[in-house]
Every structure is written in C-alpha cells, then in structure tokens.
Design an enzyme around this catalytic site. Structure first.
Site, PDB file in Angstrom:
ATOM      1  N   HIS A 172       0.856  -1.199   0.000  1.00 48.57           N
ATOM      2  CA  HIS A 172       0.000   0.000   0.000  1.00 48.57           C
ATOM      3  C   HIS A 172       0.884   1.238   0.000  1.00 48.57           C
ATOM      4  CE1 HIS A 172       1.144  -0.409   4.241  1.00 48.57           C
ATOM      5  NE2 HIS A 172       0.930   0.891   4.345  1.00 48.57           N
ATOM      6  N   ASP A 217       0.950   5.251   1.825  1.00 47.80           N
ATOM      7  CA  ASP A 217       0.314   6.013   2.895  1.00 47.80           C
ATOM      8  C   ASP A 217      -0.315   7.275   2.279  1.00 47.80           C
ATOM      9  OD1 ASP A 217       1.235   4.066   4.609  1.00 47.80           O
ATOM     10  OD2 ASP A 217       2.974   5.223   5.287  1.00 47.80           O
ATOM     11  N   HIS A 270       4.803   0.031  -0.035  1.00 52.19           N
ATOM     12  CA  HIS A 270       5.463  -0.771   0.996  1.00 52.19           C
ATOM     13  C   HIS A 270       4.504  -1.815   1.569  1.00 52.19           C
ATOM     14  CE1 HIS A 270       3.650   2.757   2.943  1.00 52.19           C
ATOM     15  NE2 HIS A 270       3.563   2.060   4.060  1.00 52.19           N
ATOM     16  N   ARG A 300       6.478  -8.539  16.395  1.00 55.55           N
ATOM     17  CA  ARG A 300       7.038  -7.214  16.104  1.00 55.55           C
ATOM     18  C   ARG A 300       6.016  -6.130  16.434  1.00 55.55           C
ATOM     19  NH1 ARG A 300       6.789  -4.033  11.231  1.00 55.55           N
ATOM     20  NH2 ARG A 300       8.578  -2.657  11.039  1.00 55.55           N
TER      21      ARG A 300
HETATM   22  C1  OGA Z   1       1.473   1.571   8.148  1.00 55.99           C
HETATM   23  C2  OGA Z   1       2.739   0.874   7.848  1.00 55.99           C
HETATM   24  C3  OGA Z   1       4.745  -0.187   8.662  1.00 55.99           C
HETATM   25  C4  OGA Z   1       5.240  -0.968   9.843  1.00 55.99           C
HETATM   26  O1  OGA Z   1       1.049   1.536   9.339  1.00 55.99           O
HETATM   27  O2  OGA Z   1       0.891   2.166   7.214  1.00 55.99           O
HETATM   28  O3  OGA Z   1       3.087   0.789   6.697  1.00 55.99           O
HETATM   29  O4  OGA Z   1       6.416  -1.330   9.787  1.00 55.99           O
HETATM   30  N1  OGA Z   1       3.461   0.379   8.875  1.00 55.99           N
HETATM   31  O5  OGA Z   1       4.485  -1.210  10.768  1.00 55.99           O
HETATM   32 NI    NI Z   2       2.049   2.248   5.518  1.00 53.87          NI
END
Ligand code: OGA
Ligand code: NI
Length: 345
Positions: free
Chosen positions: A226, A228, A284, A294
């Site tokens: 996706h 942001d 990403h 995590r």
């Molecule tokens: C998000 C995201 C990345 C992560 O919350 O939009 O891409 O490493 N998070 O949690």
């Molecule tokens: Ni994100």
C-alpha cells in the site's frame, strides 16, 4: 471546519473488517489469513544497506532529504529530536496494550464510523483475506477515554507518553516539511503560506501496530502492499525487520531495517501530488515472522482537511488535479490504490 477524525464518519466499516483475530490461540494460519503467493514476493537481500540515512544537523540537509525523497521515497533520520527514553516509553506502552487479553482490547474497539481505537488496518475492506496484524489508532485526544477503560487505575502512563510522542512527532514533521518545501523551489511567499498551513494542520494520526509471531509466515501478510495517504509517515520500529519497500529496476521487495536510534520517514500520496511526482509515494508492505512478535509506531502527518492540494511550484505540466485533502481521502477510502491515477490530468 471538518476534523480529520470526522472524515472517517462517512465511510462506516463492517465489524468483520475491524475485529482482528485472536492470534494467541492459533497453531496454524486459518484460511481467512492465507494469501496467494505472487511472483514478486521474493525479497532481494542486503539492498536495505543503501537506504539513505540523513542527519538532520547536516549542513546539506536540504539536498540530502531531497535526494532521498526523489530516489527512494524513504530514508532514516538521525538527530531527530525524540529522546531514546521517549521512544522506549512508547514501545513499552505499545507492548502493554497489545499484551492485554483480547476481551480487554475489544472494549476499546474502533467504532464502525470512528477513527480512534483498537482494530485491523483501515485498508482491510479492500482485501478478501485478512492481515496478521492488530493496531491501535490515535487521532486527536479522545484516546484518553480508551486508556481509562483499559487501565482504570493506571492510564496516565500511557496518556503521558502518547501526548509527549504526538508533540515531538509534530515538531519533527514540521522540521522535515520545511526542509522539503525548501527543496521544491517555491517563491518566498508560497513557502511562507505553506509553512503557515502546515503549522495549522491538526491532520495527524499515531498508529500502534502489532504483528504477532506467525505459525507459517510465508502464507500470511502483516500489511499488504500500500501507499500512505498523507504527506509524510514517520515510523519507529526497533526490534525486528518486517517492513519492505518495492523498488523498480529489478530490485523487487527491499527490506527496511531500522538503524539504531534512527526513525524511518516515508513519502505519502499528498507529498507525491504537491511535488508533481518529483517525490514519489512509496509502495510498501509488512511481512511477518515465525519467531518474533514485532511492534511498530507510525505517525502520519497531513494538511488541514479542507485545504487544497495540487502540484506546487513552477511546474509547466501539472500531473494531478487540484482537490481538497478531504476529497482525496474520500477517493482513497473508495478506490484504494487507484486513487492517484484517478486524479491524474
Ligand atoms: C502503516 C505501515 C509499517 C510498519 O502503518 O501504514 O506501513 O512497519 N506500517 O508497521
Ligand atoms: Ni504504511
């Protein structure tokens, strides 16, 4: 004036798109969470070493940030102004929250038309499969009520740390955006108008993420690919890797490890539009692990929801239509990853 959280009231979700799985009870990945494999799934190794690291005290910081935004769309910042103890505090509170039993967390479930609270990622309705992820979204100050529900006698710790984190993240976002505006060659008047607008913005969200240990990490996904939506995302992720960015040119999925003490910054859709594509929004995803649980904390920063976004500066050929932030978020909530292409001129 509309607030950021009100933008979500027009798009109520169904409960099954909000309630995460009870991950603790599972020995295998249920069918609802098994994602089909695609060809581009194999990540390249070691490429992450090249992700730029920018020291905010560097005299050439404008050039460095500009270069990082153009070439990678993501970089790590050092000398960012958030103390190690604050980041440790946020992480501790994140663990405290996600370690609660599911029935406790369900007491603060996000409402179908709400923005703050416990639940899945907002992109859940766009997929037929569910994510190996649970989150807690914080927009504005209403999270205090949630904290009181979770820890009636001990909510202050959480609230203090989140308050301080929101303030420090906002200061850092302003600093980064000033640097970015400088690199867009605006007139002095434009730059000052934009600086004022950015300072007035209350469009921001803090997102605590948890990606539990997964019995079969190859079948599941933490967050699917996706971009942001807002201007910038600042991410704190200290303990394990999991974040990957998609890089053209045959690289494929590149892991983003966290450099000790640094924060990860990535370009979002609104900055892509303002920069007329000079700073591309970064695609990403998050993969999960068979051995590690995590957690991460993301801060999303945007412009006032009633402000207009359009390519800034003296571009000859604007590539995107002008629209308000609220309109853009509306399109994104309906069309997800097609949003940017739908507003192309
Ligand atoms: C998000 C995201 C990345 C992560 O919350 O939009 O891409 O490493 N998070 O949690
Ligand atoms: Ni994100």
């Amino acid at each position: 004036m509309t607030t950021f959280s009100e933008v979500y009231t027009n798009n109520p979700l169904q409960l099954h798109h909000i309630i995460p799985l009870d991950f603790n009870s599972l020995q295998a990945v249920p069918d609802s969470h098994i994602w089909p494999k695609s060809d581009d799934d194999v990540p390249t190794s070691d490429e992450y070493l090249s992700i730029p690291i920018v020291d905010l005290m560097d005299p050439d910081v404008v050039d460095r940030v500009s270069h990082a935004c153009q070439t990678w769309g993501i970089f790590q910042v050092t000398n960012h102004g958030l103390s190690p103890s604050l980041l440790e505090g946020v992480e501790e509170e994140t663990w405290r929250l996600f370690s609660l039993p599911v029935p406790e967390k369900m007491k603060v479930l996000r409402l179908p038309d709400g923005a703050t609270g416990y639940g899945t990622a907002r992109i859940a309705p766009f997929y037929s499969k569910s994510m190996w992820h649970e989150g807690f979204t914080i927009i504005g100050g209403s999270f205090v009520e949630h904290a009181k529900v979770l820890w009636p006698n001990d909510y202050k710790r959480f609230c203090d740390v989140i308050d301080e984190c929101q303030k420090s993240m906002k200061t850092l976002a302003h600093k980064l955006l000033h640097i970015i505006l400088k690199s867009l060659n605006l007139s002095e008047e434009q730059e000052s108008n934009w600086a004022t607008m950015i300072h007035q913005s209350e469009t921001n969200a803090l997102q605590l993420n948890s990606y539990p240990t997964c019995p079969d990490p190859n079948q599941a996904i933490g967050l699917p690919p996706h971009t942001d939506s807002l201007l910038l995302t600042i991410l704190h992720h200290s303990n394990t890797s999991g974040l990957q960015i998609f890089r053209d040119g045959g690289f494929g999925w590149v892991p983003v490890s966290s450099f000790p003490g640094a924060l990860t910054v990535n370009v979002g859709d609104l900055l892509h539009i303002l920069s007329n594509g000079k700073f591309p929004t970064v695609y990403h995803r998050v993969v999960v692990s068979g051995t590690c649980h995590r957690v991460s904390m993301g801060y999303f920063y945007g412009l006032p929801v009633d402000s207009t976004v359009e390519p800034l500066s003296k571009v000859e050929f604007p590539m995107y239509k002008s629209l308000t932030v609220r309109e853009y978020i509306g399109i994104k909530n309906e069309c997800h990853e097609k949003a940017l292409s739908l507003i192309r001129i």
